[in-house]
Design a protein around this motif. Structure first.
Motif, PDB file in Angstrom:
ATOM      1  N   MET A 161      38.807  34.177 -21.115  1.00  0.00           N
ATOM      2  CA  MET A 161      38.305  33.483 -19.935  1.00  0.00           C
ATOM      3  C   MET A 161      37.298  34.366 -19.211  1.00  0.00           C
ATOM      4  O   MET A 161      37.475  35.560 -19.098  1.00  0.00           O
ATOM      5  CB  MET A 161      39.465  33.126 -19.004  1.00  0.00           C
ATOM      6  CG  MET A 161      38.996  32.416 -17.754  1.00  0.00           C
ATOM      7  SD  MET A 161      40.299  32.014 -16.591  1.00  0.00           S
ATOM      8  CE  MET A 161      41.124  30.723 -17.473  1.00  0.00           C
ATOM      9  N   SER A 162      36.277  33.731 -18.696  1.00  0.00           N
ATOM     10  CA  SER A 162      35.219  34.445 -17.987  1.00  0.00           C
ATOM     11  C   SER A 162      35.734  35.035 -16.679  1.00  0.00           C
ATOM     12  O   SER A 162      36.626  34.488 -16.039  1.00  0.00           O
ATOM     13  CB  SER A 162      34.075  33.470 -17.690  1.00  0.00           C
ATOM     14  OG  SER A 162      33.104  34.087 -16.872  1.00  0.00           O
ATOM     15  N   LYS A 163      35.145  36.137 -16.280  1.00  0.00           N
ATOM     16  CA  LYS A 163      35.469  36.759 -14.985  1.00  0.00           C
ATOM     17  C   LYS A 163      34.527  36.257 -13.893  1.00  0.00           C
ATOM     18  O   LYS A 163      34.641  36.642 -12.740  1.00  0.00           O
ATOM     19  CB  LYS A 163      35.354  38.286 -15.080  1.00  0.00           C
ATOM     20  CG  LYS A 163      36.335  38.898 -16.046  1.00  0.00           C
ATOM     21  CD  LYS A 163      37.725  38.836 -15.492  1.00  0.00           C
ATOM     22  CE  LYS A 163      38.683  39.569 -16.408  1.00  0.00           C
ATOM     23  NZ  LYS A 163      40.037  39.393 -16.039  1.00  0.00           N
ATOM     24  N   SER A 164      33.599  35.398 -14.280  1.00  0.00           N
ATOM     25  CA  SER A 164      32.607  34.896 -13.336  1.00  0.00           C
ATOM     26  C   SER A 164      33.258  33.993 -12.285  1.00  0.00           C
ATOM     27  O   SER A 164      34.192  33.243 -12.569  1.00  0.00           O
ATOM     28  CB  SER A 164      31.537  34.111 -14.101  1.00  0.00           C
ATOM     29  OG  SER A 164      30.516  33.709 -13.237  1.00  0.00           O
ATOM     30  N   ILE A 165      32.762  34.094 -11.061  1.00  0.00           N
ATOM     31  CA  ILE A 165      33.191  33.241  -9.955  1.00  0.00           C
ATOM     32  C   ILE A 165      32.056  32.275  -9.674  1.00  0.00           C
ATOM     33  O   ILE A 165      30.916  32.694  -9.471  1.00  0.00           O
ATOM     34  CB  ILE A 165      33.487  34.072  -8.689  1.00  0.00           C
ATOM     35  CG1 ILE A 165      34.594  35.082  -8.968  1.00  0.00           C
ATOM     36  CG2 ILE A 165      33.847  33.156  -7.514  1.00  0.00           C
ATOM     37  CD1 ILE A 165      34.755  36.123  -7.870  1.00  0.00           C
ATOM     38  N   TYR A 180      33.099  30.192 -16.329  1.00  0.00           N
ATOM     39  CA  TYR A 180      33.652  30.751 -15.099  1.00  0.00           C
ATOM     40  C   TYR A 180      35.173  30.809 -15.203  1.00  0.00           C
ATOM     41  O   TYR A 180      35.779  30.137 -16.022  1.00  0.00           O
ATOM     42  CB  TYR A 180      33.215  29.947 -13.868  1.00  0.00           C
ATOM     43  CG  TYR A 180      33.743  28.528 -13.822  1.00  0.00           C
ATOM     44  CD1 TYR A 180      34.952  28.246 -13.220  1.00  0.00           C
ATOM     45  CD2 TYR A 180      33.029  27.471 -14.384  1.00  0.00           C
ATOM     46  CE1 TYR A 180      35.447  26.945 -13.176  1.00  0.00           C
ATOM     47  CE2 TYR A 180      33.504  26.178 -14.350  1.00  0.00           C
ATOM     48  CZ  TYR A 180      34.718  25.923 -13.747  1.00  0.00           C
ATOM     49  OH  TYR A 180      35.210  24.634 -13.711  1.00  0.00           O
ATOM     50  N   GLY A 181      35.755  31.620 -14.344  1.00  0.00           N
ATOM     51  CA  GLY A 181      37.203  31.758 -14.306  1.00  0.00           C
ATOM     52  C   GLY A 181      37.791  31.408 -12.955  1.00  0.00           C
ATOM     53  O   GLY A 181      38.985  31.197 -12.822  1.00  0.00           O
ATOM     54  N   THR A 182      36.952  31.372 -11.938  1.00  0.00           N
ATOM     55  CA  THR A 182      37.365  31.066 -10.571  1.00  0.00           C
ATOM     56  C   THR A 182      36.336  30.128  -9.962  1.00  0.00           C
ATOM     57  O   THR A 182      35.136  30.267 -10.209  1.00  0.00           O
ATOM     58  CB  THR A 182      37.436  32.348  -9.720  1.00  0.00           C
ATOM     59  OG1 THR A 182      38.345  33.256 -10.341  1.00  0.00           O
ATOM     60  CG2 THR A 182      37.908  32.067  -8.307  1.00  0.00           C
ATOM     61  N   VAL A 187      38.043  35.250  -3.839  1.00  0.00           N
ATOM     62  CA  VAL A 187      39.307  35.409  -4.550  1.00  0.00           C
ATOM     63  C   VAL A 187      39.126  35.077  -6.033  1.00  0.00           C
ATOM     64  O   VAL A 187      38.484  34.104  -6.383  1.00  0.00           O
ATOM     65  CB  VAL A 187      40.389  34.493  -3.933  1.00  0.00           C
ATOM     66  CG1 VAL A 187      41.714  34.683  -4.620  1.00  0.00           C
ATOM     67  CG2 VAL A 187      40.506  34.779  -2.457  1.00  0.00           C
ATOM     68  N   ARG A 188      39.692  35.895  -6.885  1.00  0.00           N
ATOM     69  CA  ARG A 188      39.682  35.671  -8.338  1.00  0.00           C
ATOM     70  C   ARG A 188      40.966  34.963  -8.759  1.00  0.00           C
ATOM     71  O   ARG A 188      42.029  35.214  -8.206  1.00  0.00           O
ATOM     72  CB  ARG A 188      39.624  37.001  -9.066  1.00  0.00           C
ATOM     73  CG  ARG A 188      38.281  37.296  -9.596  1.00  0.00           C
ATOM     74  CD  ARG A 188      38.415  38.413 -10.615  1.00  0.00           C
ATOM     75  NE  ARG A 188      37.262  39.276 -10.537  1.00  0.00           N
ATOM     76  CZ  ARG A 188      36.078  38.959 -11.052  1.00  0.00           C
ATOM     77  NH1 ARG A 188      35.895  37.823 -11.634  1.00  0.00           N
ATOM     78  NH2 ARG A 188      35.080  39.796 -10.939  1.00  0.00           N
ATOM     79  N   ALA A 189      40.857  34.113  -9.780  1.00  0.00           N
ATOM     80  CA  ALA A 189      42.051  33.471 -10.344  1.00  0.00           C
ATOM     81  C   ALA A 189      42.919  34.529 -11.031  1.00  0.00           C
ATOM     82  O   ALA A 189      42.421  35.522 -11.517  1.00  0.00           O
ATOM     83  CB  ALA A 189      41.643  32.411 -11.357  1.00  0.00           C
ATOM     84  N   GLN A 190      44.205  34.282 -11.051  1.00  0.00           N
ATOM     85  CA  GLN A 190      45.129  35.186 -11.738  1.00  0.00           C
ATOM     86  C   GLN A 190      44.918  35.068 -13.241  1.00  0.00           C
ATOM     87  O   GLN A 190      44.777  33.986 -13.759  1.00  0.00           O
ATOM     88  CB  GLN A 190      46.573  34.825 -11.387  1.00  0.00           C
ATOM     89  CG  GLN A 190      46.864  34.907  -9.910  1.00  0.00           C
ATOM     90  CD  GLN A 190      46.674  36.301  -9.338  1.00  0.00           C
ATOM     91  OE1 GLN A 190      47.014  37.281  -9.967  1.00  0.00           O
ATOM     92  NE2 GLN A 190      46.130  36.392  -8.145  1.00  0.00           N
ATOM     93  N   THR A 191      44.881  36.186 -13.942  1.00  0.00           N
ATOM     94  CA  THR A 191      44.695  36.148 -15.393  1.00  0.00           C
ATOM     95  C   THR A 191      45.978  36.452 -16.131  1.00  0.00           C
ATOM     96  O   THR A 191      46.933  36.910 -15.611  1.00  0.00           O
ATOM     97  CB  THR A 191      43.612  37.154 -15.831  1.00  0.00           C
ATOM     98  OG1 THR A 191      43.950  38.438 -15.344  1.00  0.00           O
ATOM     99  CG2 THR A 191      42.281  36.721 -15.314  1.00  0.00           C
TER     100      THR A 191
END
Length: 150
Positions: free
Chosen positions: A1-5, A94-96, A146-150
């Protein structure tokens, strides 16, 4: 999953998508979606709308506008934005997800999002910020996105 917001700033006419890799950093616009049909004056959308009536004592009077067509166009645009976000999520872009829109359009967008995309939304702001430049826009969000939990 991407770390992009991704930050989606929308109203019933425009949806602008911004991205950042750094939750503390600036955002950069990567895509714009337009729905000019939502801009059409009500009179042009409704062909059988009653017109103004003349009254000898009260002057001009207009009927209450029927907003059903504008609501329909907003729903269609929210679905278009949701489809774009779902495809980008499936592509791992994106991830978030952060959303900002006026209350009515934010509600339409929430309804249009599929459950997997909805789960990536970490922040919502019910304001119309669609016309702001990236730097000004960034000041309306918390310092750390805020980033989504991975």
């Amino acid at each position: 999953m991407s770390k992009s917001i991704w930050v989606v700033v929308a109203n019933r006419v425009t949806a602008r998508i911004f991205a950042t890799e750094n939750p503390l950093g600036p955002i950069e616009e990567i895509e714009t979606l337009l729905h000019p049909e939502s801009r059409v004056p009500q009179q042009s959308l409704v062909s059988d709308r009653s017109g103004r009536t003349e009254r000898s004592t009260a002057g001009r009077q207009s009927s209450d506008p029927d907003t059903a067509h504008h609501e329909h166009e907003s729903t269609l645009f929210a679905a278009q934005v949701a489809t774009t976000l779902a495809k980008a999520r499936n592509d791992g872009r994106y991830g978030t997800l952060v959303l900002a829109a006026p209350p009515a359009f934010l509600g339409a967008l929430r309804k249009a999002l599929d459950p997997q995309t909805k789960n990536l939304v970490t922040l919502e702001l019910d304001k119309d910020l669609a016309l702001l430049d990236a730097r000004t826009l960034r000041t309306h969000f918390p310092e750390r996105l805020v980033r989504a939990q991975t």
